[in-house]
Design a protein around this motif. Structure first.
Motif, PDB file in Angstrom:
ATOM      1  N   GLY A   1       0.792  -1.273   0.054  1.00  0.00           N
ATOM      2  CA  GLY A   1       0.165   0.145   0.119  1.00  0.00           C
ATOM      3  C   GLY A   1       0.906   1.332  -0.039  1.00  0.00           C
TER       4      GLY A   1
ATOM      5  N   ILE B   1       0.469   7.012   4.485  1.00  0.00           N
ATOM      6  CA  ILE B   1       1.137   6.517   5.335  1.00  0.00           C
ATOM      7  C   ILE B   1       2.298   5.620   4.625  1.00  0.00           C
ATOM      8  CG2 ILE B   1       1.469   4.940   7.351  1.00  0.00           C
ATOM      9  CD1 ILE B   1      -1.232   6.203   8.443  1.00  0.00           C
ATOM     10  N   GLY B   2       1.938   4.683   3.804  1.00  0.00           N
ATOM     11  CA  GLY B   2       2.782   3.809   3.240  1.00  0.00           C
ATOM     12  C   GLY B   2       3.695   4.420   2.253  1.00  0.00           C
TER      13      GLY B   2
ATOM     14  N   ASP C   1       1.295  -1.995  -4.348  1.00  0.00           N
ATOM     15  CA  ASP C   1      -0.160  -1.220  -4.436  1.00  0.00           C
ATOM     16  C   ASP C   1      -0.758  -2.222  -5.293  1.00  0.00           C
ATOM     17  OD1 ASP C   1      -2.359   0.312  -3.897  1.00  0.00           O
ATOM     18  OD2 ASP C   1      -0.787   1.436  -2.674  1.00  0.00           O
TER      19      ASP C   1
ATOM     20  N   ALA D   1      -0.106  -6.043  -6.631  1.00  0.00           N
ATOM     21  CA  ALA D   1      -0.783  -7.287  -6.135  1.00  0.00           C
ATOM     22  C   ALA D   1      -1.856  -6.834  -5.243  1.00  0.00           C
ATOM     23  CB  ALA D   1       0.144  -8.231  -5.520  1.00  0.00           C
ATOM     24  N   ASP D   2      -3.086  -7.364  -5.022  1.00  0.00           N
ATOM     25  CA  ASP D   2      -4.054  -7.331  -4.224  1.00  0.00           C
ATOM     26  C   ASP D   2      -3.790  -8.178  -3.043  1.00  0.00           C
ATOM     27  OD1 ASP D   2      -6.191  -7.599  -2.403  1.00  0.00           O
ATOM     28  OD2 ASP D   2      -7.648  -7.610  -4.060  1.00  0.00           O
TER      29      ASP D   2
ATOM     30  N   ASN E   1       1.165  -2.657   5.403  1.00  0.00           N
ATOM     31  CA  ASN E   1       0.590  -1.202   5.447  1.00  0.00           C
ATOM     32  C   ASN E   1      -0.766  -1.167   4.724  1.00  0.00           C
ATOM     33  OD1 ASN E   1       0.669   2.004   5.728  1.00  0.00           O
ATOM     34  ND2 ASN E   1       0.500   1.416   3.755  1.00  0.00           N
TER      35      ASN E   1
ATOM     36  N   ILE F   1      -8.514  -7.483   3.565  1.00  0.00           N
ATOM     37  CA  ILE F   1      -7.536  -6.543   2.903  1.00  0.00           C
ATOM     38  C   ILE F   1      -6.616  -6.253   4.307  1.00  0.00           C
ATOM     39  CG2 ILE F   1      -6.729  -4.387   2.247  1.00  0.00           C
ATOM     40  CD1 ILE F   1      -9.125  -4.566   0.497  1.00  0.00           C
TER      41      ILE F   1
ATOM     42  N   TYR G   1     -13.594  -2.165  11.135  1.00  0.00           N
ATOM     43  CA  TYR G   1     -12.552  -2.056  10.839  1.00  0.00           C
ATOM     44  C   TYR G   1     -11.447  -2.109  12.264  1.00  0.00           C
ATOM     45  CZ  TYR G   1      -8.366   1.406  10.306  1.00  0.00           C
ATOM     46  OH  TYR G   1      -7.203   1.983  10.283  1.00  0.00           O
TER      47      TYR G   1
ATOM     48  N   LYS H   1      -8.193  -4.625  12.935  1.00  0.00           N
ATOM     49  CA  LYS H   1      -6.846  -4.194  13.524  1.00  0.00           C
ATOM     50  C   LYS H   1      -6.738  -4.765  14.704  1.00  0.00           C
ATOM     51  CE  LYS H   1      -5.717  -1.051  10.248  1.00  0.00           C
ATOM     52  NZ  LYS H   1      -4.608  -1.429   9.297  1.00  0.00           N
TER      53      LYS H   1
ATOM     54  N   PRO I   1      -0.966   3.732  14.215  1.00  0.00           N
ATOM     55  CA  PRO I   1      -1.187   4.928  14.064  1.00  0.00           C
ATOM     56  C   PRO I   1      -2.353   5.733  14.816  1.00  0.00           C
ATOM     57  CG  PRO I   1      -0.672   4.004  12.135  1.00  0.00           C
ATOM     58  CD  PRO I   1      -1.123   2.874  13.133  1.00  0.00           C
ATOM     59  N   GLY I   2      -2.305   6.985  15.035  1.00  0.00           N
ATOM     60  CA  GLY I   2      -3.377   7.727  15.679  1.00  0.00           C
ATOM     61  C   GLY I   2      -4.207   8.410  14.445  1.00  0.00           C
TER      62      GLY I   2
ATOM     63  N   THR J   1      -4.426  11.797   5.928  1.00  0.00           N
ATOM     64  CA  THR J   1      -4.236  10.928   4.482  1.00  0.00           C
ATOM     65  C   THR J   1      -5.573  11.039   3.726  1.00  0.00           C
ATOM     66  OG1 THR J   1      -4.839   8.711   5.378  1.00  0.00           O
ATOM     67  CG2 THR J   1      -2.616   9.465   5.454  1.00  0.00           C
TER      68      THR J   1
ATOM     69  N   MET K   1      -7.249   8.360   3.668  1.00  0.00           N
ATOM     70  CA  MET K   1      -8.297   7.672   4.483  1.00  0.00           C
ATOM     71  C   MET K   1      -8.739   8.536   5.668  1.00  0.00           C
ATOM     72  SD  MET K   1      -7.563   4.135   7.111  1.00  0.00           S
ATOM     73  CE  MET K   1      -7.227   3.065   5.763  1.00  0.00           C
ATOM     74  N   GLY K   2      -7.731   9.343   6.408  1.00  0.00           N
ATOM     75  CA  GLY K   2      -8.125   9.998   7.219  1.00  0.00           C
ATOM     76  C   GLY K   2      -8.716  11.374   7.004  1.00  0.00           C
TER      77      GLY K   2
HETATM   78  N1  NAD Z   1      -5.009   7.562   8.188  1.00  0.00           N
HETATM   79  C1  NAD Z   1      -5.104   7.178   9.648  1.00  0.00           C
HETATM   80  O1  NAD Z   1      -5.598   8.220  10.492  1.00  0.00           O
HETATM   81  C2  NAD Z   1      -4.715   5.967  10.092  1.00  0.00           C
HETATM   82  C3  NAD Z   1      -4.957   5.658  11.299  1.00  0.00           C
HETATM   83  C4  NAD Z   1      -4.605   4.460  11.994  1.00  0.00           C
HETATM   84  C5  NAD Z   1      -4.158   3.276  11.005  1.00  0.00           C
HETATM   85  N2  NAD Z   1      -4.290   3.579   9.524  1.00  0.00           N
HETATM   86  C6  NAD Z   1      -3.769   2.429   9.005  1.00  0.00           C
HETATM   87  O2  NAD Z   1      -2.617   2.975   8.166  1.00  0.00           O
HETATM   88  C7  NAD Z   1      -2.463   2.205   6.832  1.00  0.00           C
HETATM   89  C8  NAD Z   1      -2.226   3.220   5.805  1.00  0.00           C
HETATM   90  O3  NAD Z   1      -3.543   4.034   5.628  1.00  0.00           O
HETATM   91  P1  NAD Z   1      -3.679   5.609   4.942  1.00  0.00           P
HETATM   92  O4  NAD Z   1      -4.326   6.648   5.837  1.00  0.00           O
HETATM   93  O5  NAD Z   1      -2.295   5.738   4.463  1.00  0.00           O
HETATM   94  O6  NAD Z   1      -4.493   5.183   3.816  1.00  0.00           O
HETATM   95  P2  NAD Z   1      -4.600   5.554   2.223  1.00  0.00           P
HETATM   96  O7  NAD Z   1      -5.904   5.034   1.939  1.00  0.00           O
HETATM   97  O8  NAD Z   1      -4.171   6.859   2.064  1.00  0.00           O
HETATM   98  O9  NAD Z   1      -3.887   4.310   1.629  1.00  0.00           O
HETATM   99  C9  NAD Z   1      -3.768   3.103   1.784  1.00  0.00           C
HETATM  100  C10 NAD Z   1      -3.001   2.465   0.676  1.00  0.00           C
HETATM  101  O10 NAD Z   1      -3.341   0.934   0.668  1.00  0.00           O
HETATM  102  C11 NAD Z   1      -3.680   0.399  -0.722  1.00  0.00           C
HETATM  103  N3  NAD Z   1      -4.548  -0.609  -0.918  1.00  0.00           N
HETATM  104  C12 NAD Z   1      -5.836  -0.821  -0.204  1.00  0.00           C
HETATM  105  N4  NAD Z   1      -6.342  -2.041  -0.649  1.00  0.00           N
HETATM  106  C13 NAD Z   1      -5.099  -2.796  -0.942  1.00  0.00           C
HETATM  107  C14 NAD Z   1      -4.964  -3.957  -1.495  1.00  0.00           C
HETATM  108  N5  NAD Z   1      -6.050  -4.699  -1.434  1.00  0.00           N
HETATM  109  N6  NAD Z   1      -3.700  -4.395  -1.871  1.00  0.00           N
HETATM  110  C15 NAD Z   1      -2.814  -3.682  -1.918  1.00  0.00           C
HETATM  111  N7  NAD Z   1      -2.760  -2.301  -1.574  1.00  0.00           N
HETATM  112  C16 NAD Z   1      -3.948  -1.951  -1.245  1.00  0.00           C
HETATM  113  C17 NAD Z   1      -4.179   1.922  -1.212  1.00  0.00           C
HETATM  114  O11 NAD Z   1      -4.267   1.990  -2.751  1.00  0.00           O
HETATM  115  C18 NAD Z   1      -3.496   2.813  -0.669  1.00  0.00           C
HETATM  116  O12 NAD Z   1      -2.321   3.089  -1.445  1.00  0.00           O
HETATM  117  C19 NAD Z   1      -3.796   1.273   7.034  1.00  0.00           C
HETATM  118  O13 NAD Z   1      -3.527   0.030   7.215  1.00  0.00           O
HETATM  119  C20 NAD Z   1      -4.800   2.085   7.762  1.00  0.00           C
HETATM  120  O14 NAD Z   1      -5.656   1.190   8.290  1.00  0.00           O
HETATM  121  C21 NAD Z   1      -4.201   5.070   9.119  1.00  0.00           C
END
Ligand code: NAD
Length: 251
Positions: A12, A17-18, A36, A63-64, A91, A114, A156, A160, A186-187, A191, A193-194
């Protein structure tokens, strides 16, 4: 093991975050396998270009993570091109908000597939490589949502929490092979998502008020703690979960 001898896989990694984790590891001398889903191709390539500026080898593989055949093929290709994998950061994740009463079954299934199964499948694919070399660093991205959660995120939160439970047992199984497994929680991080919540200033300000550091997190805030779990500085740290939340969950 010095930075430029290590290869890390980040799932991801196209954005959020990734991407920040990938750039943080590149800055610290890791070679990278960036993953991704195919629809994120253009943004994943952008991440790869930025990461290569640090001088290491960087490849992008699609890859998924919830698809076993695709994950196995990705790891085989990563090893073929890069020689091995020393660190893996699980991630990739999704959030589809709904209250429990109205949550469609496919929200539950896709979030669990996922976030939880994807972590399991990637770990399962890399373990033979890590065991054979007697070395590995596994860092799974969970969430403070898996500890206390928030309304409309029960599925969700369950996914987690599953990642944390999985990691604790994994650490016990793989420790004798020189492999560590830890979680980052993470908090509230800004992003895509956030942003679902944080675009609303009322909600954003409420989160700031609950946070000791009195601000919303930046994706780069997560990179250093992940790099620690991917490095030899954490050689005797395993089965742990570390909150990276600016002080929301205090323990
Ligand atoms: N943003 C937050 O506040 C927050 C807080 C706690 C945890 N997280 C976790 O951090 C991680 C990253 O979150 P983010 O906020 O950067 O989200 P995001 O949606 O910006 O990025 C997630 C990435 O994962 C990829 N992805 C989704 N499904 C996939 C799959 N099946 N295979 C491969 N890649 C896939 C997406 O294309 C995207 O690039 C996640 O696991 C999320 O749950 C985020």
């Amino acid at each position: 093991m010095s930075g430029n001898e290590r290869v890390a896989l980040v799932t991801g990694a196209s954005r959020g975050i990734g991407k920040a984790i990938a750039l943080g590891l590149a800055e610290r001398g890791f070679d990278l396998v960036l993953n991704d889903i195919a629809v994120q191709g253009a943004t994943l390539e952008d991440t790869a270009v930025e990461a290569r500026a640090y001088g290491g080898r960087v490849i992008a593989l699609y890859a998924d993570v919830s698809n076993k055949a695709q994950v196995q093929a990705m790891v085989a290709e990563a090893v073929a091109q890069m020689g091995t994998l020393h660190a893996v950061v699980n991630n990739a994740g999704i959030l589809r908000a709904s209250d429990v009463e109205h949550c469609p079954e496919d929200y539950w299934d896709s979030v669990m597939d996922i976030n939880a199964k994807g972590t399991f499948l990637v770990v399962q694919a890399v373990l033979p490589v890590m065991k054979a070399q007697g070395y590995g660093r596994i860092c799974n991205i969970s969430s403070i949502g898996g500890k206390h959660g928030a309304p409309e995120q029960a599925h969700y939160s369950a996914s987690k929490a599953a990642v944390m439970g999985f990691t604790r047992v994994l650490a016990q199984e793989v420790g004798p092979f020189g492999i560590t497994a830890n979680c980052i929680c993470p908090g509230i991080i800004l992003t895509d998502m956030g942003r679902v919540n944080l675009d609303d200033p009322t909600i954003s300000n409420a989160w700031k008020a609950k946070t000791a550091m009195a601000r919303i997190g930046d994706p780069a805030d997560v990179a250093g703690p992940v790099a620690f779990f991917c490095s030899d500085d954490s050689a005797f740290v395993t089965g742990q979960t570390l909150n990276v939340d600016g002080g929301i969950v205090l323990s």
